[in-house]
Design a protein around this motif. Structure first.
Motif: not given
Length: 551
Positions: A113-118, A159-168
């Motif tokens: 999940t790189r892009e959140p889905v609503l 997630s090992f991707v910081q941007e993903n963790r912040s978005t989460a």
């Protein structure tokens, strides 16, 4: 109707749209004002608890920005149910299975999940509110989502991707309800419980999915997890168990996810989803006073630390000022350089070779001009000695303040208010020469004023013998502590200029004390901040009182 009565109607879950709008605006105003005052909080002193308070402030801002303010602005928007969890927990597979279609990427590659889905029901399109969730996510209209709810697939919390963790984290703050997914092999990890603790602290509604549970261990694992939930004060948290179906790709069968689907359906519809929204709003609002109290306490701790530091600094001032004055009074300004210069002038310029008639010195104006010119080097030496003395006084107090504020027994936060030593040295290098120039000019001005008033005969004769500037230089040297200059003045004038000498010595002592004060002020200025005043937490305390009336 009072604010508290209107809020009671909101938190009681009334369905009247007009009333809810009125109530929402009332609570919204308080939340908006709180957001403004929390954002204005600064904690400049690195004392115990400051870093934690800054983190709490940032979380509180995120809670207000991502959830409370958007939700209060649009109470009728569908309840946002975020599907969250750690890497490999099967979130996206569960999400797609609930919708009956591959909507969010799922697979073995991480992160999936790189892009959140609503996703929300097309029938809710006219009430879905624009906000942080819609801005961060890919929005999908899907008939599989029960009306009144919106399903959000968030990136992995670890997630090992910081941007993903912040978005989460942003999406979790924005949600009305957390559907937290973990697995039979990882539910004991620290991450799930850290995330659930954050949800509880925030007052969010939470449900939990225990995924991939082996059939033979289902009863044992479910019982253990229920015990953990109870120990964390989450006795009312719905728990759904999804059995392990072994290796597979694509959607899960209906049976493993049927209980989760039924639960989502129970939330469906404007009135029932509104209950979820109100429940989470109530939890969030009830959680705010604790957060604001802690933040206000941290602000007041900053003010308390600043008061201690201010007192420690001010306690050094009397002794430092007196030491600077004593240095001037002791005659250290006229040091070895001035003494050597006097011997040189006595030999080459014959400064002390004078003729007298009666009690007055006799000299031609030409000779007076020559002596005045010769005394310029003495004036330069006196000024240099004065500058050295004043600079040393400033450096000495700067070192003392550094020891007091950054030494082994320094008060908390002391080092943070110390100015840069190089900056202070540069300031002294600029300020002290200007101070000494003003002091030397004062000698010329005093003598000129005395002559303008009608000076006695010995003074007029001395002016002829040394020139106006030369005589003022002798007065400066005597005020600086030169015994040679003082003896010459006594020989030429007696006590006629004693008052001028004493006044200039006191003037230089005052200027030395001012140099000390300048060093002290450089520290006190750092403490003279609106963030460190005794009433810095007043706005937060006011917001706290309003919150307590609301909740």
């Amino acid at each position: 109707m009072t604010t508290s009565m209107r809020t009671d109607r909101l938190l009681g879950g009334r369905s009247d749209v007009d009333a809810d709008t009125e109530i929402g605006l009332t609570v919204y105003d308080v939340a908006r004002d709180l957001r403004r005052d929390v954002a204005a909080v600064r904690l400049p002193m690195p004392i115990d608890g400051a870093a934690e308070a800054e983190g709490s402030r940032d979380r509180l801002l995120a809670q207000l920005d991502e959830h409370l303010l958007p939700r209060l602005a649009e109470l009728s928007s569908p309840a946002i149910v975020v599907v969250a969890g750690s890497t490999g927990a099967g979130k996206s597979t569960l999400y797609n299975s609930l919708l009956g279609e591959e909507v969010s990427a799922a697979g073995v590659l991480r992160p999936t999940t790189r892009e959140p889905v609503l996703a929300f029901n097309p029938a809710d399109a006219d009430v879905i509110a624009e906000g942080p969730v819609t801005e961060l996510s890919r929005v999908v209209h899907h008939a599989g989502v029960p009306r009144g709810t919106a399903l959000l697939d968030a990136p992995d919390l670890d997630s090992f991707v910081q941007e993903n963790r912040s978005t989460a984290q942003q999406l979790l703050e924005a949600a009305d309800l957390w559907l937290f997914v973990t697995t039979a092999s990882r539910y004991g990890d620290a991450l799930p419980w850290q995330a659930l603790a954050r949800a509880t602290e925030r007052g969010a509604s939470v449900a939990m999915v225990l995924n991939r549970v082996p059939h033979e261990d289902l009863v044992t694992i479910r019982g253990d997890l229920m015990g953990r939930l109870r120990s964390h004060g989450m006795v009312d948290t719905p728990l759904f168990v999804v059995p392990d179906v072994g290796p597979h790709e694509g959607l899960l069968d209906d049976k493993p996810v049927a209980q989760v689907k039924r639960w989502l359906t129970m939330l469906a519809g404007p009135e029932r989803s509104r209950a979820v929204v109100v429940r989470t709003l109530k939890g969030s609002l009830n959680a705010l006073p604790g957060w604001v109290t802690s933040l206000a306490d941290a602000v007041e701790a900053q003010a308390g630390a600043a008061t201690v530091l201010r007192r420690a600094v001010e306690a050094e001032v009397p002794a430092a000022e007196q030491l600077a004055r004593d240095a001037v009074g002791a005659g250290v300004v006229a040091g070895a350089a001035v003494e050597a210069r006097w011997r040189e002038l006595s030999g080459t310029a014959k400064i002390e070779r004078l003729r007298f008639r009666g009690d007055q010195v006799r000299s031609s104006r030409r000779a007076g001009r020559a002596r005045s010119a010769a005394l310029e080097v003495l004036r330069a030496d006196v000024r240099e000695g004065a500058a050295h003395t004043l600079t040393a006084s400033g450096a000495r107090v700067a070192d003392r303040l550094r020891a007091v504020l950054d030494g082994p027994s320094a008060p908390p936060g002391g080092s943070s208010v110390l100015p840069d030593p190089d900056d202070r040295a540069a300031d002294r290098e600029t300020a002290v020469p200007a101070t000494v120039t003003a002091w030397a000019d004062a000698a010329d001005e005093r003598l000129a004023a005395l002559l303008a008033e009608g000076a006695p005969g010995p003074v007029t004769a001395a002016v002829r013998a040394f020139g106006d500037r030369g005589l003022a230089t002798l007065v400066l040297a005597a005020a600086a502590g030169s015994d040679d200059a003082r003896r010459l003045l006594d020989r030429v004038l007696g006590d006629a200029l004693d008052e001028q000498v004493a006044a200039l010595r006191d003037d230089l002592a005052d200027r030395a004390a001012a140099v000390v004060d300048r060093e002290v002020d450089a520290v006190l200025d750092a403490l003279d901040s609106p963030d460190l005043t005794d009433d810095a937490a007043t706005a937060l305390r006011l917001r706290l009182a309003e919150l307590r009336r609301l909740t």
